[in-house]
Each structure stands twice: as structure tokens, then as C-alpha cells.
Design an enzyme around this catalytic site. Structure first.
Site, PDB file in Angstrom:
ATOM      1  N   ASN A 140       0.870  -1.173   0.000  1.00 55.39           N
ATOM      2  CA  ASN A 140       0.000   0.000   0.000  1.00 55.39           C
ATOM      3  C   ASN A 140       0.911   1.228   0.000  1.00 55.39           C
ATOM      4  O   ASN A 140       1.471   1.585   1.030  1.00 55.39           O
ATOM      5  CB  ASN A 140      -0.893  -0.038   1.256  1.00 55.39           C
ATOM      6  CG  ASN A 140      -1.747   1.199   1.400  1.00 55.39           C
ATOM      7  OD1 ASN A 140      -1.814   2.026   0.496  1.00 55.39           O
ATOM      8  ND2 ASN A 140      -2.411   1.322   2.544  1.00 55.39           N
ATOM      9  N   LYS A 171       0.172   4.246  -0.364  1.00 53.79           N
ATOM     10  CA  LYS A 171      -0.465   5.442   0.212  1.00 53.79           C
ATOM     11  C   LYS A 171      -0.210   6.663  -0.682  1.00 53.79           C
ATOM     12  O   LYS A 171      -0.137   6.526  -1.899  1.00 53.79           O
ATOM     13  CB  LYS A 171       0.000   5.645   1.658  1.00 53.79           C
ATOM     14  CG  LYS A 171      -0.237   4.370   2.488  1.00 53.79           C
ATOM     15  CD  LYS A 171      -0.101   4.560   3.962  1.00 53.79           C
ATOM     16  CE  LYS A 171      -0.363   3.235   4.673  1.00 53.79           C
ATOM     17  NZ  LYS A 171      -0.280   3.353   6.127  1.00 53.79           N
ATOM     18  N   HIS A 219      -9.666   1.119   4.536  1.00 55.76           N
ATOM     19  CA  HIS A 219      -8.422   1.303   5.278  1.00 55.76           C
ATOM     20  C   HIS A 219      -8.678   2.262   6.441  1.00 55.76           C
ATOM     21  O   HIS A 219      -9.470   3.199   6.308  1.00 55.76           O
ATOM     22  CB  HIS A 219      -7.331   1.866   4.357  1.00 55.76           C
ATOM     23  CG  HIS A 219      -5.985   1.872   5.000  1.00 55.76           C
ATOM     24  ND1 HIS A 219      -5.614   2.829   5.920  1.00 55.76           N
ATOM     25  CD2 HIS A 219      -4.941   1.024   4.897  1.00 55.76           C
ATOM     26  CE1 HIS A 219      -4.392   2.573   6.343  1.00 55.76           C
ATOM     27  NE2 HIS A 219      -3.959   1.479   5.734  1.00 55.76           N
ATOM     28  N   GLU A 247      -7.108   4.660   7.557  1.00 51.20           N
ATOM     29  CA  GLU A 247      -6.885   6.082   7.244  1.00 51.20           C
ATOM     30  C   GLU A 247      -8.092   6.677   6.515  1.00 51.20           C
ATOM     31  O   GLU A 247      -8.392   7.854   6.657  1.00 51.20           O
ATOM     32  CB  GLU A 247      -5.582   6.240   6.441  1.00 51.20           C
ATOM     33  CG  GLU A 247      -4.369   6.066   7.352  1.00 51.20           C
ATOM     34  CD  GLU A 247      -3.131   5.496   6.682  1.00 51.20           C
ATOM     35  OE1 GLU A 247      -3.036   5.518   5.443  1.00 51.20           O
ATOM     36  OE2 GLU A 247      -2.245   5.008   7.417  1.00 51.20           O
ATOM     37  N   GLU A 256      -5.754  -4.950  10.374  1.00 48.55           N
ATOM     38  CA  GLU A 256      -4.719  -3.960  10.662  1.00 48.55           C
ATOM     39  C   GLU A 256      -5.065  -3.214  11.948  1.00 48.55           C
ATOM     40  O   GLU A 256      -5.914  -2.309  11.935  1.00 48.55           O
ATOM     41  CB  GLU A 256      -4.629  -2.936   9.522  1.00 48.55           C
ATOM     42  CG  GLU A 256      -4.288  -3.539   8.178  1.00 48.55           C
ATOM     43  CD  GLU A 256      -3.702  -2.498   7.228  1.00 48.55           C
ATOM     44  OE1 GLU A 256      -2.539  -2.668   6.852  1.00 48.55           O
ATOM     45  OE2 GLU A 256      -4.385  -1.515   6.909  1.00 48.55           O
ATOM     46  N   GLY A 259       2.175   2.177  10.796  1.00 54.80           N
ATOM     47  CA  GLY A 259       3.177   3.241  10.687  1.00 54.80           C
ATOM     48  C   GLY A 259       3.864   3.599  11.995  1.00 54.80           C
ATOM     49  O   GLY A 259       4.523   4.630  12.084  1.00 54.80           O
ATOM     50  N   SER A 263       2.948  -2.133  10.411  1.00 53.13           N
ATOM     51  CA  SER A 263       4.374  -2.234  10.712  1.00 53.13           C
ATOM     52  C   SER A 263       4.992  -3.587  10.360  1.00 53.13           C
ATOM     53  O   SER A 263       5.850  -4.090  11.081  1.00 53.13           O
ATOM     54  CB  SER A 263       4.643  -1.876  12.176  1.00 53.13           C
ATOM     55  OG  SER A 263       4.314  -0.519  12.416  1.00 53.13           O
TER      56      SER A 263
HETATM   57  P1  PGA Z   1       2.601   0.259   7.632  1.00 50.90           P
HETATM   58  O1  PGA Z   1       1.149   0.489   6.958  1.00 50.90           O
HETATM   59  O2  PGA Z   1       3.133  -1.026   7.084  1.00 50.90           O
HETATM   60  O3  PGA Z   1       3.411   1.458   7.209  1.00 50.90           O
HETATM   61  O4  PGA Z   1       2.383   0.187   9.102  1.00 50.90           O
HETATM   62  C1  PGA Z   1       0.301  -0.575   6.729  1.00 50.90           C
HETATM   63  C2  PGA Z   1      -1.000  -0.109   6.143  1.00 50.90           C
HETATM   64  O5  PGA Z   1      -1.495   0.961   6.559  1.00 50.90           O
HETATM   65  O6  PGA Z   1      -1.576  -0.757   5.272  1.00 50.90           O
END
Ligand code: PGA
Length: 253
Positions: free
Chosen positions: A10, A12, A97, A99, A167, A173, A213
Site C-alpha cells: 500500500n 499510500k 483502510h 486512514e 490492521e 506506521g 508495521s
Molecule cells: P505500515 O502500513 O506497514 O506502514 O504500518 C500498513 C497499512 O497501513 O496498510
């Protein structure tokens, strides 16, 4: 039941046309040299999808979107419809997601409608669910993820057209992950709930990814868990070597 693992990147809101093409080229080169025993997907920002799809065409690397609208077309300024993603070369789209849920107030009902739109366009819907830190601390993880699953899985969902990405919001993150025991437990909870919704056979075939992460360092341990069928990778998907190492971890190589 052997489920083929899926490693999804992803990206982003990162990258330029030049850097996205370079990253895609690096990943394609890697999988050409070392054919993966898992499915590999990259989800660039919408405006870079076509450039990336041009690079990945004919390779084992699939391309996906990060979000889609519920409608196939219409007066929705700034939005992207699922058939447009398909037309641009996508085979999948992430919906729900955290976010999107947080920054855009997306509800389970909206995520469900987006997943339905993805299915109608012939896209694999990757439905993301996960608890916040406050919910985890309150001991509500199982209740939250099963509720999100029930609310977000559309009618007509099958193991062939849907993937679940678990997640934990607090792991995204942050460099923090739940213990492997906690990940194993939550994935088992999700599969049990999926069996109640979709039936046992579909639930057994359903791929449940872990995200939050995931790195080259922890991927092997996470991907070895029996109900973890792949990973949704953010930060570590932006570097060829790290993403390649995660792909290798999925193959047991
Ligand atoms: P990350 O993000 O691996 O940077 O923690 C994962 C995601 O949001 O899909």
C-alpha cells in the site's frame, strides 16, 4: 486448505511518476529473477496506477487501487469509480483502510457498498478492519473486528472476490505490532466470524492478511502463523529490498 498467500504493498500518498515507475521496475525485476510462491500486489496512488500497470504488465505483479467510490460513475467530484480502476489496469482495490475510516469518516456501511462496487467491477476487494489502541486496552478487539467484518462484508462476498486485511490501527506506521499470539488469536476470531457469515467452506478459503508495521525483520514470524495468509505492507513496500524480503518470507524461501 492451502491458501495462497498475498503480499500487498500500500503505497499510500507517496511517490512521483518517476519514483513509482522505478519502484515498480525494481519489484518486477525481483519477481522475474526469483519467481514468488505467493501473489504480489502493489497499490499506488490513483494517478500513478496507469504508469505502474504499464511496467507490471505481463509480470506476476498485480496492481490495485487504494479506494473506490460506491457508484460506477456520476457527479462525484474528485472520486474514482471501481470500473475506472479496472480500466486503468487494476485487479484489486483496498476498501475501508483505517486512514479512510478516520480521515474521511467512512463507516462499515460505506465500506460494504464500496466492496460491492469493487465486486461489480470485477475487482478483488481487500476489506481492511482493525481496532484502535483504546479499543484494545478496553479488551474490545474481538468485538470490534467481528462487528466491522459483519458490517463491511457485502452480500455475494466469497473467498475468490474478497480478502480481509486485519490492521490494528495503533500498529500502522508506528513500528509497533501485536504479539504473534495476539495476531494469531485475532485472525482465528476473524475466521470463525467469517464462517458464521459466509459458511465454513468459504471461510476456510478466505485469505486474511495482517497489516501494521510489517517489515523484512518481522514478516517471517507473522506469515508463519496458521491463519495469516499474507500481509498488507505500507512503509516497507516503498523499498524494493524490503518488499522483496517480505515476499520471500511469504514463500518460506
Ligand atoms: P505500515 O502500513 O506497514 O506502514 O504500518 C500498513 C497499512 O497501513 O496498510
Amino acid at each position: 486448505m492451502a491458501r495462497r498467500k498475498l503480499i500487498a504493498g500500500n503505497w499510500k500518498m507517496n511517490g512521483s511518476r518517476a519514483s513509482a515507475v522505478e519502484l515498480a521496475r525494481g519489484i518486477v525485476e525481483h519477481v522475474r529473477k526469483t519467481p514468488p510462491s505467493c501473489d504480489v500486489l502493489v497499490c499506488p496512488p490513483a494517478i500513478l496506477i496507469e504508469a505502474v500497470a504499464e511496467v507490471t504488465r505481463g509480470s506476476p505483479v498485480a496492481v490495485g487501487g487504494q479506494d473506490c467510490h460506491t457508484a460506477p460513475s456520476g457527479a462525484h467530484t474528485g472520486d474514482i469509480a471501481a470500473p475506472m480502476l479496472k480500466d486503468a489496469g487494476c485487479g484489486a482495490v483496498i476498501v475501508g483502510h483505517s486512514e479512510r475510516r478516520t480521515n474521511h469518516g467512512e463507516t462499515d456501511a460505506l465500506v460494504r457498498a464500496k466492496a460491492m462496487a469493487a465486486h461489480a467491477a470485477g475487482l478483488l476487494a481487500i476489506i481492511a478492519i482493525g481496532e484502535t489502541l483504546a479499543q484494545r486496552d478496553a479488551g474490545a478487539t474481538a468485538a470490534v473486528v467481528t462487528g466491522q467484518l459483519r458490517g463491511s462484508l457485502p452480500e455475494g462476498a466469497t473467498a475468490a472476490n474478497t480478502v480481509i486485511a486485519y490492521e490494528p490501527v495503533w500498529a500502522i506506521g508506528t513500528g509497533r505490532t501485536p504479539s504473534t499470539a495476539d495476531v494469531a488469536e485475532t485472525h482465528a476470531v476473524i475466521r470463525r466470524e467469517a464462517a458464521a457469515i459466509l459458511g465454513r467452506e468459504q471461510a476456510e478459503a478466505l485469505r486474511i492478511l495482517y497489516g501494521g508495521s510489517v517489515t523484512a525483520a518481522n514478516a517471517r514470524e507473522l506469515l508463519a502463523l496458521p491463519d495469516v495468509d499474507g500481509a498488507l505492507v505500507g512503509g516497507a513496500s516503498l523499498k524494493v529490498e524490503q518488499f522483496a524480503a517480505i515476499i520471500a518470507a511469504a514463500g518460506g524461501a
